[in-house]
Write a protein that holds these residues in place. Structure first.
Motif, mmCIF file in Angstrom:
data_model
loop_
_atom_site.group_PDB
_atom_site.id
_atom_site.type_symbol
_atom_site.label_atom_id
_atom_site.label_comp_id
_atom_site.label_asym_id
_atom_site.label_seq_id
_atom_site.Cartn_x
_atom_site.Cartn_y
_atom_site.Cartn_z
ATOM 1 N N ALA A 86 1.056 -0.907 0.023
ATOM 2 C CA ALA A 86 -0.150 -0.006 -0.035
ATOM 3 C C ALA A 86 1.145 1.428 -0.350
ATOM 4 O O ALA A 86 1.680 1.426 0.520
ATOM 5 N N GLU A 90 -0.346 5.431 -6.161
ATOM 6 C CA GLU A 90 -0.940 6.946 -6.792
ATOM 7 C C GLU A 90 0.737 7.533 -6.995
ATOM 8 O O GLU A 90 0.699 8.426 -7.977
ATOM 9 N N PRO A 114 -5.393 -2.043 -3.054
ATOM 10 C CA PRO A 114 -6.426 -2.357 -2.534
ATOM 11 C C PRO A 114 -6.032 -1.724 -1.423
ATOM 12 O O PRO A 114 -5.756 -1.879 -0.375
ATOM 13 N N GLU A 115 -6.892 -0.551 -0.958
ATOM 14 C CA GLU A 115 -6.292 0.687 -0.748
ATOM 15 C C GLU A 115 -7.415 1.959 -0.418
ATOM 16 O O GLU A 115 -8.472 1.496 -1.084
ATOM 17 N N PRO A 116 -7.534 2.295 0.932
ATOM 18 C CA PRO A 116 -8.048 3.669 0.718
ATOM 19 C C PRO A 116 -7.655 4.578 -0.456
ATOM 20 O O PRO A 116 -6.688 4.831 -0.453
ATOM 21 N N GLY A 117 -8.545 4.982 -1.353
ATOM 22 C CA GLY A 117 -8.550 6.284 -2.211
ATOM 23 C C GLY A 117 -8.217 5.119 -3.462
ATOM 24 O O GLY A 117 -7.887 6.066 -4.555
ATOM 25 N N ALA A 118 -8.321 4.440 -3.736
ATOM 26 C CA ALA A 118 -7.575 3.803 -4.657
ATOM 27 C C ALA A 118 -8.855 4.352 -5.897
ATOM 28 O O ALA A 118 -7.810 4.094 -7.013
ATOM 29 N N GLN A 119 -9.666 4.425 -6.174
ATOM 30 C CA GLN A 119 -10.783 4.665 -6.486
ATOM 31 C C GLN A 119 -10.695 5.940 -7.273
ATOM 32 O O GLN A 119 -10.958 6.036 -8.417
ATOM 33 N N ASP A 146 -11.063 -8.138 -3.541
ATOM 34 C CA ASP A 146 -10.832 -7.247 -2.580
ATOM 35 C C ASP A 146 -11.878 -6.247 -2.416
ATOM 36 O O ASP A 146 -12.166 -5.675 -3.687
ATOM 37 N N ALA A 148 -12.009 -3.114 -1.347
ATOM 38 C CA ALA A 148 -11.452 -2.147 -2.228
ATOM 39 C C ALA A 148 -11.329 -2.145 -3.312
ATOM 40 O O ALA A 148 -10.798 -0.811 -3.702
#
Length: 298
Positions: A86, A90, A114-119, A146, A148
């Protein structure tokens, strides 16, 4: 092995004999130098995800590697970047957008984890012009299902952006590799333009099944059929008719520069399958030209 003029002539002879304007390679690696250096160190150590001795054939500075591909007549290629943890994706995408801007023959490549903010950062990459993504299930050790990542896959399916995905269990299995997780993913996102790296090695048959089931699934040739991979993961010759039937969805990939043989060997390995010049023309140029909306002529 350095991509000298003799090899360049051999590569050019291959595609000129087919009447092509050059090659399109959907699986080449360009990444930040310190990241690439660590990747090369891993290959040098025959780490557990490689499992075999793996000499790097084109261990050169970035400018020389670009010059070699251009000397070969590779008209378009990718900068396959991928995170192993992670917090990397980015940053890699930021490097990749700059690389694409200064390298017009590179298909702007991006990645995710797969982590917060991926989208959000995947949306940013698409808005910035990313034309292909890389998902490395083996190195990233993540489940493609996953939660996320579900909005990420949905976004990419909706946008029609291809995702080159190392999801087969070769050269060494990962925690979430194999056809079963990808089958579940495609059941939820059947319009996803998934490009199965390495033809799904060694689960070739299962990934051919998925390609026959889902019209947007493609497979790249990376390392497959070469003397190197045939030693430990031979492609079953009984499946060649299916490979011929799927000829409009097979894409040339090489793994340049991280390959243990001359670039031209991948091309000759495809040729010796005996599937014909029309098949070779589609695999080495036409299919990718259509997928990425590239000109099919000079």
């Amino acid at each position: 092995m350095s991509g000298d003029d003799g090899e360049g002539a051999a590569v050019r002879d291959f595609w000129e004999r087919l009447g092509l304007p050059g090659l399109i390679d959907v699986h080449t690696h360009f990444m930040p130098e310190r990241v690439l250096s660590k990747v090369w160190d891993y290959f040098d150590s025959a780490g557990p995800l490689t499992g075999v001795k793996w000499p790097i054939a084109y261990r050169h500075e970035e400018d020389q590697r670009l010059a070699i591909l251009r000397e070969f007549g590779v008209r378009a290629f990718t900068s396959m970047v991928y995170p192993h943890k992670a917090g990397m994706a980015e940053w890699l995408n930021g490097w990749a957008v700059d690389f694409a801007r200064r390298t017009p023959d590179c298909l702007h490549t991006a990645t995710f984890f797969p982590e917060p903010g991926a989208q959000a950062y995947v949306r940013d990459a698409v808005d910035a012009g990313a034309r292909v993504f890389k998902s490395h299930v083996q190195v990233g050790a993540y489940d493609p299902n996953d939660a996320a990542l579900d909005p990420v896959w949905g976004l990419l399916a909706e946008a029609g952006v291809p995702v080159v995905t190392h999801c087969g269990s070769g050269p060494a299995p990962g925690k979430h590799t194999g056809p079963e997780p990808i089958g579940r993913l495609l059941a939820r996102h059947p319009r996803l333009r998934l490009v199965v790296a390495h033809m799904g090695m060694p689960e070739y048959v299962d990934f051919l099944d998925l390609a026959e089931r889902y019209d947007e699934v493609r497979l790249d040739t990376t390392l497959t059929f070469t003397d190197f991979s045939e030693e430990f993961s031979p492609f079953p010759r009984a499946e060649l008719p299916r490979l011929a039937d799927l000829g409009d969805r097979i894409l040339l990939g090489s793994d340049f520069p991280n390959i243990p043989h001359a670039y031209v060997h991948q091309l000759h390995a495809l040729e010796r399958l005996g599937l014909g010049d029309d098949w070779l023309r589609a695999v080495c140029h036409g299919n990718a030209a259509e997928l990425f909306g590239l000109p099919d002529g000079p």
